[in-house]
Design an enzyme around this catalytic site. Structure first.
Site, PDB file in Angstrom:
ATOM      1  CD  GLU A   1      -2.951  -1.149   2.211  1.00  0.00           C
ATOM      2  OE1 GLU A   1      -2.985  -0.225   3.044  1.00  0.00           O
ATOM      3  OE2 GLU A   1      -3.856  -1.992   2.074  1.00  0.00           O
TER       4      GLU A   1
ATOM      5  CB  THR B   1       4.058  -7.041 -10.790  1.00  0.00           C
ATOM      6  OG1 THR B   1       5.136  -6.453 -10.061  1.00  0.00           O
ATOM      7  CG2 THR B   1       4.565  -7.611 -12.103  1.00  0.00           C
TER       8      THR B   1
ATOM      9  CD  GLU C   1       6.159 -12.614  -3.201  1.00  0.00           C
ATOM     10  OE1 GLU C   1       5.122 -13.075  -2.709  1.00  0.00           O
ATOM     11  OE2 GLU C   1       6.427 -11.401  -3.224  1.00  0.00           O
TER      12      GLU C   1
ATOM     13  NE  ARG D   1      37.022  -2.671 -26.321  1.00  0.00           N
ATOM     14  CZ  ARG D   1      36.827  -1.660 -27.152  1.00  0.00           C
ATOM     15  NH1 ARG D   1      36.322  -1.853 -28.354  1.00  0.00           N
ATOM     16  NH2 ARG D   1      37.118  -0.428 -26.781  1.00  0.00           N
TER      17      ARG D   1
ATOM     18  CG  LEU E   1      34.812  -6.771 -16.052  1.00  0.00           C
ATOM     19  CD1 LEU E   1      34.391  -8.178 -15.663  1.00  0.00           C
ATOM     20  CD2 LEU E   1      36.332  -6.678 -16.151  1.00  0.00           C
TER      21      LEU E   1
ATOM     22  N   GLY F   1      32.954   1.579 -21.809  1.00  0.00           N
ATOM     23  CA  GLY F   1      31.888   2.484 -22.266  1.00  0.00           C
ATOM     24  C   GLY F   1      30.702   1.738 -22.863  1.00  0.00           C
TER      25      GLY F   1
ATOM     26  N   GLY G   1       9.110  -7.728  -2.910  1.00  0.00           N
ATOM     27  CA  GLY G   1       8.839  -8.996  -2.218  1.00  0.00           C
ATOM     28  C   GLY G   1       9.515  -9.112  -0.866  1.00  0.00           C
ATOM     29  N   GLY G   2       9.695  -7.979  -0.189  1.00  0.00           N
ATOM     30  CA  GLY G   2      10.385  -7.965   1.112  1.00  0.00           C
ATOM     31  C   GLY G   2      11.782  -7.407   0.924  1.00  0.00           C
TER      32      GLY G   2
ATOM     33  CD  GLU H   1      17.085  -2.285   3.939  1.00  0.00           C
ATOM     34  OE1 GLU H   1      16.142  -2.682   3.219  1.00  0.00           O
ATOM     35  OE2 GLU H   1      18.116  -1.770   3.471  1.00  0.00           O
TER      36      GLU H   1
HETATM   37  C1  LIG Z   1       8.662  -2.755  -9.579  1.00  0.00           C
HETATM   38  C2  LIG Z   1       7.961  -3.220  -8.334  1.00  0.00           C
HETATM   39  C3  LIG Z   1       7.057  -4.274  -8.416  1.00  0.00           C
HETATM   40  C4  LIG Z   1       6.360  -4.693  -7.267  1.00  0.00           C
HETATM   41  N1  LIG Z   1       5.390  -5.659  -7.371  1.00  0.00           N
HETATM   42  C5  LIG Z   1       4.553  -5.875  -6.311  1.00  0.00           C
HETATM   43  C6  LIG Z   1       3.393  -6.718  -6.442  1.00  0.00           C
HETATM   44  O1  LIG Z   1       3.141  -7.313  -7.498  1.00  0.00           O
HETATM   45  N2  LIG Z   1       2.565  -6.847  -5.368  1.00  0.00           N
HETATM   46  C7  LIG Z   1       2.793  -6.210  -4.176  1.00  0.00           C
HETATM   47  O2  LIG Z   1       2.003  -6.359  -3.267  1.00  0.00           O
HETATM   48  N3  LIG Z   1       3.900  -5.422  -4.016  1.00  0.00           N
HETATM   49  C8  LIG Z   1       4.778  -5.240  -5.054  1.00  0.00           C
HETATM   50  N4  LIG Z   1       5.871  -4.418  -4.902  1.00  0.00           N
HETATM   51  C9  LIG Z   1       6.081  -3.744  -3.624  1.00  0.00           C
HETATM   52  C10 LIG Z   1       7.305  -4.192  -2.845  1.00  0.00           C
HETATM   53  O3  LIG Z   1       7.116  -5.482  -2.318  1.00  0.00           O
HETATM   54  C11 LIG Z   1       7.533  -3.103  -1.767  1.00  0.00           C
HETATM   55  O4  LIG Z   1       8.045  -1.978  -2.453  1.00  0.00           O
HETATM   56  C12 LIG Z   1       8.462  -3.535  -0.672  1.00  0.00           C
HETATM   57  O5  LIG Z   1       7.889  -4.549   0.091  1.00  0.00           O
HETATM   58  C13 LIG Z   1       8.849  -2.356   0.263  1.00  0.00           C
HETATM   59  O6  LIG Z   1       7.725  -1.646   0.669  1.00  0.00           O
HETATM   60  P1  LIG Z   1       7.743  -0.034   0.506  1.00  0.00           P
HETATM   61  O7  LIG Z   1       8.127   0.248  -0.884  1.00  0.00           O
HETATM   62  O8  LIG Z   1       6.456   0.497   0.992  1.00  0.00           O
HETATM   63  O9  LIG Z   1       8.935   0.448   1.436  1.00  0.00           O
HETATM   64  P2  LIG Z   1       8.814   0.911   2.976  1.00  0.00           P
HETATM   65  O10 LIG Z   1       8.119  -0.139   3.746  1.00  0.00           O
HETATM   66  O11 LIG Z   1       8.300   2.300   3.017  1.00  0.00           O
HETATM   67  O12 LIG Z   1      10.342   0.916   3.384  1.00  0.00           O
HETATM   68  C14 LIG Z   1      11.225   2.011   3.064  1.00  0.00           C
HETATM   69  C15 LIG Z   1      12.633   1.651   3.544  1.00  0.00           C
HETATM   70  O13 LIG Z   1      12.616   1.453   4.986  1.00  0.00           O
HETATM   71  C16 LIG Z   1      13.112   0.156   5.287  1.00  0.00           C
HETATM   72  N5  LIG Z   1      12.366  -0.377   6.436  1.00  0.00           N
HETATM   73  C17 LIG Z   1      11.030  -0.408   6.624  1.00  0.00           C
HETATM   74  N6  LIG Z   1      10.726  -0.997   7.789  1.00  0.00           N
HETATM   75  C18 LIG Z   1      11.911  -1.339   8.375  1.00  0.00           C
HETATM   76  C19 LIG Z   1      12.274  -1.970   9.588  1.00  0.00           C
HETATM   77  N7  LIG Z   1      11.358  -2.420  10.457  1.00  0.00           N
HETATM   78  N8  LIG Z   1      13.597  -2.133   9.867  1.00  0.00           N
HETATM   79  C20 LIG Z   1      14.537  -1.713   9.000  1.00  0.00           C
HETATM   80  N9  LIG Z   1      14.257  -1.120   7.808  1.00  0.00           N
HETATM   81  C21 LIG Z   1      12.970  -0.932   7.510  1.00  0.00           C
HETATM   82  C22 LIG Z   1      12.875  -0.665   4.041  1.00  0.00           C
HETATM   83  O14 LIG Z   1      13.738  -1.767   3.980  1.00  0.00           O
HETATM   84  C23 LIG Z   1      13.148   0.350   2.947  1.00  0.00           C
HETATM   85  O15 LIG Z   1      14.524   0.448   2.729  1.00  0.00           O
HETATM   86  C24 LIG Z   1       6.626  -4.057  -6.019  1.00  0.00           C
HETATM   87  C25 LIG Z   1       7.575  -3.033  -5.948  1.00  0.00           C
HETATM   88  C26 LIG Z   1       8.218  -2.597  -7.080  1.00  0.00           C
HETATM   89  C27 LIG Z   1       9.196  -1.448  -6.957  1.00  0.00           C
END
Ligand SMILES: Cc1cc2nc3c(=O)[nH]c(=O)nc-3n(C[C@H](O)[C@H](O)[C@H](O)COP(=O)(O)OP(=O)(O)OC[C@H]3O[C@@H](n4cnc5c(N)ncnc54)[C@H](O)[C@@H]3O)c2cc1C
Length: 388
Positions: A129, A160, A243, A269, A338, A341, A364-365, A368
């Protein structure tokens, strides 16, 4: 071929899938990367070839094959160098369809799983979200029961296949007061009134449609609930094992592609009158890159074997994703170097590969969050169990 895991049948499948990708997909990749989407016909072709049903039950039109067919599917998708195209395909087959198969009842499987296998319906998984993706339990989207319906309100982002999919697997709070136990999973038709999607522009995965999705009083029948009400969180966590392993496997495969490419490039190269593969500093760099790829690949295969045997590999899959995606980013970064340019040029593969790879430690997580999970298991001796 690693005969510990792959039989001759596996290898025959690898060769035929590779040929299929070269013939049916590769000629279109540059166009799809530019347009930010893939054309519908290729979904149908994947369906006709059975590629979406590799690990799905035969009863619903799948092939019921072991997980090493999936490993091959994932590896070969990475090796045509469009992380976005690959993501469209595996997000449908291993994110959305996993929930449909595991939590859907017979009717849902007939209406959604079978057409998904056939390439007639495309799915997406909506968990993240705008207010936060890492804190899954803190999601704000609600699905409130009203008679024999649920009414969904809220928004999802970074989804996605979020624009072009036909159905959405949606996580929402059925009991907003309860953090973990108040979440459920629903299957929702795209054309249900109240759903709107906005396509997002992004660094890589450019052939993939990534969307923000709004749910404004979306009324769905009560039988769209998948599995039990209140079990959404454990279902999501349970499938994260697959996943995350998928993302670990993707990472070792694209890093392997980078090493193979670079070895070939260095043999052709020349600099200072000899080919690049004669310079000791560069040879050592490649030796280190290849070793790191091998370490991750062999680890990932062993975890795939355990998952295939029914073992709940939540810690190992988290470790796989954590280290394989880091390794891939670093190996691809070095591979680009490697090429000099040419590495920076779009007509060579490393620029796109580097962009696409960067999503590995985020989607997908994040790394961190994976470290949090692994630390809880290693330090606090926390045990995660599959949903019952
Ligand atoms: C191209 C793309 C495709 C995706 N596809 C899907 C999809 O199909 N379905 C879906 O549901 N999601 C999807 N995602 C979402 C993705 O899983 C999330 O972006 C990801 O889980 C991180 O959530 P966030 O972006 O809200 O980051 P946030 O939760 O806002 O985190 C921001 C930063 O804070 C760090 N952070 C947050 N909490 C902690 C903590 N407790 N301790 C330490 N560090 C912390 C995080 O590691 C990150 O570096 C996609 C994302 C992208 C970019």
């Amino acid at each position: 071929m690693n005969s510990m895991y792959f039989t001759e049948e596996h290898e025959a499948f690898r060769q035929s899938f590779r040929d299929f990708l070269q013939k049916e997909v590769v000629p279109h990749i540059d166009k799809w990367e530019k347009e930010g989407t893939v054309e519908r016909f290729i979904w149908k072709k994947f369906g006709e070839m059975g590629y979406f049903g590799l690990n799905q039950p035969e009863e619903y039109g799948g092939l019921g094959l072991d997980l090493f067919y999936t490993v091959i599917f994932l590896e070969e998708l990475q090796k045509i160098n469009s992380g976005g195209f690959a993501a469209n395909m595996w997000a449908h087959a291993y994110l959305a369809m996993t929930h449909v198969n595991k939590e859907g009842d017979d009717r849902i499987k007939r209406e959604y799983l079978t057409p998904s296998i056939e390439g007639d319906k495309i799915g997406c998984l909506c968990i993240t979200e705008p207010f936060g993706g890492s804190d899954v339990a803190g999601m704000r989207t609600t699905a409130i029961k009203k008679g024999d319906t649920y009414v969904i309100n809220g928004s999802k982002t970074f989804i996605t296949n979020g624009v072009y999919s036909d159905y959405l697997v949606v996580a929402a709070k059925t009991n907003p007061e309860d953090k973990h136990k108040g979440m459920s999973i629903f299957i929702v038709d795209r054309d249900t009134p109240g759903i709107s999607s906005t396509k997002l522009d992004k660094l890589g995965w450019r052939a993939s449609d990534t969307a923000e999705i709004a749910f404004d009083n979306v009324v769905i029948p009560a039988e769209s609930l998948m599995g039990e009400e209140g079990k959404g969180f454990p279902y999501i966590m349970q499938h994260f094992a697959l996943e995350r392993l998928v993302m670990g496997i993707n990472a070792h495969a694209r890093a392997e592609y980078a090493v193979d490419y670079v070895v070939q490039y260095m043999s052709e190269r020349e600099a200072f009158g000899k080919t690049l593969d004669k310079f000791q500093a560069l040879r050592h760099k490649v030796a280190e890159m290849a070793s790191r790829v091998d370490m991750c690949r062999e680890y990932n295969y062993s975890i795939a074997k355990r998952l295939n045997d029914g073992i709940y590999v939540v810690k190992e899959a988290s470790m796989s994703k954590l280290l394989s995606t880091k390794m891939a980013d670093e190996v691809i970064y070095d591979a680009l170097q490697l090429l000099g340019g040419y590495g920076y040029m779009e007509e060579y593969p490393m620029a796109r590969l580097l962009r696409d790879s960067r999503l590995g430690p985020i989607g997908g997580g994040t790394s961190e969050i994976l470290k949090e999970i692994i630390a809880k298991m290693v330090i606090d001796k926390k045990e995660y169990r599959p949903a019952t």
